[in-house]
Design an enzyme around this catalytic site. Sequence first.
Site, mmCIF file in Angstrom:
data_model
loop_
_atom_site.group_PDB
_atom_site.id
_atom_site.type_symbol
_atom_site.label_atom_id
_atom_site.label_comp_id
_atom_site.label_asym_id
_atom_site.label_seq_id
_atom_site.Cartn_x
_atom_site.Cartn_y
_atom_site.Cartn_z
ATOM 1 N N GLU A 269 0.854 -1.196 0.000
ATOM 2 C CA GLU A 269 0.000 0.000 0.000
ATOM 3 C C GLU A 269 0.883 1.238 0.000
ATOM 4 O O GLU A 269 1.893 1.280 0.692
ATOM 5 C CB GLU A 269 -0.901 0.085 1.242
ATOM 6 C CG GLU A 269 -2.016 -0.919 1.331
ATOM 7 C CD GLU A 269 -2.837 -0.736 2.617
ATOM 8 O OE1 GLU A 269 -2.671 0.302 3.307
ATOM 9 O OE2 GLU A 269 -3.625 -1.637 2.943
ATOM 10 N N GLU A 318 -13.633 5.705 0.105
ATOM 11 C CA GLU A 318 -14.421 4.785 0.938
ATOM 12 C C GLU A 318 -15.017 5.583 2.097
ATOM 13 O O GLU A 318 -14.385 5.764 3.132
ATOM 14 C CB GLU A 318 -13.547 3.637 1.424
ATOM 15 C CG GLU A 318 -13.027 2.756 0.292
ATOM 16 C CD GLU A 318 -12.146 1.625 0.771
ATOM 17 O OE1 GLU A 318 -12.681 0.577 1.167
ATOM 18 O OE2 GLU A 318 -10.910 1.800 0.758
ATOM 19 N N LYS A 321 -15.373 4.782 6.152
ATOM 20 C CA LYS A 321 -14.238 4.750 7.064
ATOM 21 C C LYS A 321 -14.189 6.009 7.916
ATOM 22 O O LYS A 321 -14.844 6.998 7.626
ATOM 23 C CB LYS A 321 -12.932 4.609 6.273
ATOM 24 C CG LYS A 321 -12.739 3.257 5.594
ATOM 25 C CD LYS A 321 -11.375 3.206 4.923
ATOM 26 C CE LYS A 321 -11.035 1.807 4.454
ATOM 27 N NZ LYS A 321 -9.688 1.735 3.855
ATOM 28 N N GLU A 326 -9.456 9.235 6.080
ATOM 29 C CA GLU A 326 -9.482 7.856 5.586
ATOM 30 C C GLU A 326 -10.495 7.660 4.462
ATOM 31 O O GLU A 326 -10.463 6.650 3.764
ATOM 32 C CB GLU A 326 -9.808 6.889 6.731
ATOM 33 C CG GLU A 326 -8.708 6.745 7.758
ATOM 34 C CD GLU A 326 -7.545 5.887 7.260
ATOM 35 O OE1 GLU A 326 -7.585 5.422 6.106
ATOM 36 O OE2 GLU A 326 -6.592 5.702 8.034
#
Length: 345
Positions: A269, A318, A321, A326
């Site tokens: 990542e 997303e 989150k 985030e």
Amino acid sequence: MAGMKLHFVIEIFLVGLQLMATMDYTVAQTGVCYGGLGSALPPASEVISLYNENNIQRMRIYDPNQRTLDALIDSNIELMLGVPNTDLQNLASNQENANSWIKNNVINYPNVRFRYIAVGNEVSPLKTGPDGTAQFVPFVLPALQNVQNAISAAGLGNQIKVSTSIETGVLGNAYPPSDGEFKSDVRSFLDPIIDFLAKNGAPLLVNIYPYFAHMYDKNIDLDYALFKSSGVVMPDGTQYQNLFYAILDATYAALEKAGGSSLEIVVSESGWPSDGGDATSIDNARTYNTNLLQRVKDGSPKRPGKNIETYIFAMFDEDQKSPEYEKHWGLFLPNKQAKYPISFN
């Protein structure tokens, strides 16, 4: 003689096919992580099409989502498949559980190009508390061993590598990179894993985030974190153009001190959020990820000229989150529109 010659030609052809199946092609070194904690994300089949349209040839997913695996069939996208932390105890408890997991999620998908099985993500004895991952520490190594046994029994040991993904908070020292070493209180956890990976010829998966290093230490120059710096000369005389290379090489140095000098690192990542926190903007996210795509081709000072296999986090924002930053790591919006121009060609 003609029959013997034909037999020889066929044998060479079959060997060639086997080599093609196991060869490490490095044309597409950069993949993208595909998480599912977002509202109104497109169907998996459309996600696979989006990967193909943008020449993204590698993907990381964090659990064996059946719709995603079905969509990947015959796609030619290479996959890093995650074993969720919550599955680790089950897979560690006995070999049969691991065999069933591999059968259901790997063997039953012969036309999916599995590259890695990532057994757990960022498990660490340092992460305590109700939301930490320390509770999973005892299960990582036995889960790795059982999954490796299952992969080997299926005859896939040369095709699929079994590893686990760590975060760089386990580094006790990272400056200069040549002095990198793991914290003493994680060595009892990491050393047996490093030994396992070395014995099986598997890389260590490492999540590397210059964004967090800059966020927590404002003495770190933003341009250095964004690949825009002219460089920093370390006390040992080595020049580092960017923080990504410095963190990567500090991890390599730590591996060497822990008996893992033979291991390669795959960056499982890396990315930069476009909103929600310090130094977050569309421009910074575009700058980081665009430069990352170029810099991984060059190799770091410790591994010059060697492509760095890297997975950008993430394909989509997303919004389920927290905290706020985030939610904003995506290269694409849920409507499949690119957040900013970026090329994988």
